[in-house]
Design a protein around this motif. Structure first.
Motif, PDB file in Angstrom:
ATOM      1  N   GLN A  47       0.832  -1.205   0.000  1.00 45.00           N
ATOM      2  CA  GLN A  47       0.000   0.000   0.000  1.00 45.00           C
ATOM      3  C   GLN A  47       0.866   1.254   0.000  1.00 45.00           C
ATOM      4  O   GLN A  47       0.580   2.222  -0.706  1.00 45.00           O
ATOM      5  N   VAL A  48       1.949   1.267   0.785  1.00 42.93           N
ATOM      6  CA  VAL A  48       2.824   2.440   0.851  1.00 42.93           C
ATOM      7  C   VAL A  48       3.503   2.669  -0.499  1.00 42.93           C
ATOM      8  O   VAL A  48       3.551   3.796  -1.002  1.00 42.93           O
ATOM      9  N   LEU A  49       4.006   1.610  -1.085  1.00 39.80           N
ATOM     10  CA  LEU A  49       4.669   1.722  -2.390  1.00 39.80           C
ATOM     11  C   LEU A  49       3.693   2.215  -3.461  1.00 39.80           C
ATOM     12  O   LEU A  49       4.007   3.119  -4.241  1.00 39.80           O
ATOM     13  N   GLU A  50       2.487   1.665  -3.489  1.00 40.73           N
ATOM     14  CA  GLU A  50       1.487   2.091  -4.466  1.00 40.73           C
ATOM     15  C   GLU A  50       1.065   3.539  -4.232  1.00 40.73           C
ATOM     16  O   GLU A  50       0.889   4.313  -5.188  1.00 40.73           O
ATOM     17  N   LEU A  51       0.900   3.931  -2.971  1.00 35.80           N
ATOM     18  CA  LEU A  51       0.535   5.309  -2.652  1.00 35.80           C
ATOM     19  C   LEU A  51       1.617   6.272  -3.143  1.00 35.80           C
ATOM     20  O   LEU A  51       1.327   7.285  -3.779  1.00 35.80           O
ATOM     21  N   ASN A  52       2.871   5.957  -2.876  1.00 37.26           N
ATOM     22  CA  ASN A  52       3.957   6.841  -3.304  1.00 37.26           C
ATOM     23  C   ASN A  52       4.044   6.931  -4.828  1.00 37.26           C
ATOM     24  O   ASN A  52       4.320   7.996  -5.377  1.00 37.26           O
ATOM     25  N   ARG A  53       3.798   5.843  -5.519  1.00 36.95           N
ATOM     26  CA  ARG A  53       3.778   5.880  -6.995  1.00 36.95           C
ATOM     27  C   ARG A  53       2.644   6.775  -7.496  1.00 36.95           C
ATOM     28  O   ARG A  53       2.805   7.542  -8.443  1.00 36.95           O
ATOM     29  N   GLU A  54       1.496   6.671  -6.856  1.00 39.15           N
ATOM     30  CA  GLU A  54       0.362   7.511  -7.245  1.00 39.15           C
ATOM     31  C   GLU A  54       0.666   8.989  -6.966  1.00 39.15           C
ATOM     32  O   GLU A  54       0.331   9.864  -7.772  1.00 39.15           O
ATOM     33  N   LEU A  55       1.320   9.285  -5.845  1.00 35.80           N
ATOM     34  CA  LEU A  55       1.658  10.668  -5.516  1.00 35.80           C
ATOM     35  C   LEU A  55       2.601  11.269  -6.560  1.00 35.80           C
ATOM     36  O   LEU A  55       2.464  12.432  -6.933  1.00 35.80           O
ATOM     37  N   VAL A  56       3.538  10.470  -7.047  1.00 34.59           N
ATOM     38  CA  VAL A  56       4.433  10.939  -8.111  1.00 34.59           C
ATOM     39  C   VAL A  56       3.613  11.261  -9.349  1.00 34.59           C
ATOM     40  O   VAL A  56       3.810  12.300 -10.002  1.00 34.59           O
ATOM     41  N   ARG A  63       9.289  18.801 -12.456  1.00 37.58           N
ATOM     42  CA  ARG A  63      10.348  18.647 -11.458  1.00 37.58           C
ATOM     43  C   ARG A  63      10.074  17.391 -10.645  1.00 37.58           C
ATOM     44  O   ARG A  63       8.933  16.965 -10.520  1.00 37.58           O
ATOM     45  N   PRO A  64      11.132  16.814 -10.075  1.00 41.82           N
ATOM     46  CA  PRO A  64      10.916  15.600  -9.277  1.00 41.82           C
ATOM     47  C   PRO A  64      10.094  15.893  -8.023  1.00 41.82           C
ATOM     48  O   PRO A  64      10.248  16.940  -7.412  1.00 41.82           O
ATOM     49  N   SER A  65       9.212  14.992  -7.688  1.00 42.56           N
ATOM     50  CA  SER A  65       8.409  15.130  -6.472  1.00 42.56           C
ATOM     51  C   SER A  65       9.230  14.765  -5.254  1.00 42.56           C
ATOM     52  O   SER A  65       9.998  13.809  -5.281  1.00 42.56           O
TER      53      SER A  65
END
Length: 192
Positions: A47-56, A63-65
């Protein structure tokens, strides 16, 4: 007089949310440069990995997030729900082993990168005047004086991730006069 209505970003977001805009739509429109996650955002590893991918994906692509988490160790360990609680700064400091502190920073950085984080909001750069004090700094300080904090926090920062040092020695007794000087200088500049 300007006809522009001045509202805070928080008020604007609340208004959009009330009009039926979901959080993701608001984020897509605002294209924030970064995000800070808290323990409440951490449920399980996938869930954390998927959330961070979605936030990007929701961020400004120009610019990089920055995706940040406060993962200091000890009681300030946002990932402890999906792993073990790492040692806190005081425990590492009391070992007196810079190589161990450096290794801890490296491991912390590697773990956070695996989950998609690129900024850790640590280490705390406060000075511990009393290790037993019942306050927010208990267990979070790398030193009892400026030199020790710099030495040990720097070792932690060698971990390779971007570390956003916290507090900047704000518990020192000299800061009050420094803040007063800064405020005075800013006021003088504003009035000139």
């Amino acid at each position: 007089m300007s006809n522009v209505l001045k509202v805070s970003l928080q008020e604007a977001i609340r208004c959009l949310h009330e009009k039926g805009w979901g959080q993701r739509r608001i984020a897509r429109e605002l294209k924030p440069a970064g995000w800070v996650l808290f323990a409440r955002n951490v449920e399980e590893p996938k869930q954390v990995l998927e959330l961070n991918r979605e936030l990007v994906d929701l961020s400004d692509r120009a610019r990089p997030s920055m995706i940040a988490l406060d993962q200091e160790g000890g009681r300030v360990s946002r990932l402890k729900l999906i792993g073990n609680e790492p040692p806190n700064a005081q425990q590492l400091r009391d070992c007196g082993d810079l190589a161990l502190i450096r290794r801890h920073g490296d491991i912390t950085g590697r773990i956070l990168r695996i989950f998609g984080f690129n900024l850790d909001l640590c280490p705390v750069l406060d000075i511990s005047f009393d290790d037993e004090a019942d306050n927010s700094l208990r267990g979070r300080c790398y030193g009892r004086d400026v030199a020790e904090v710099i030495q040990k926090a720097s070792a932690f920062n060698d971990g390779g991730l971007i570390f956003g040092d916290e507090h900047f020695l704000c518990a020192t007794k000299q800061v009050e006069s420094c803040i007063l000087k800064l405020e005075t200088n800013f006021l003088a500049d504003d009035l000139a």
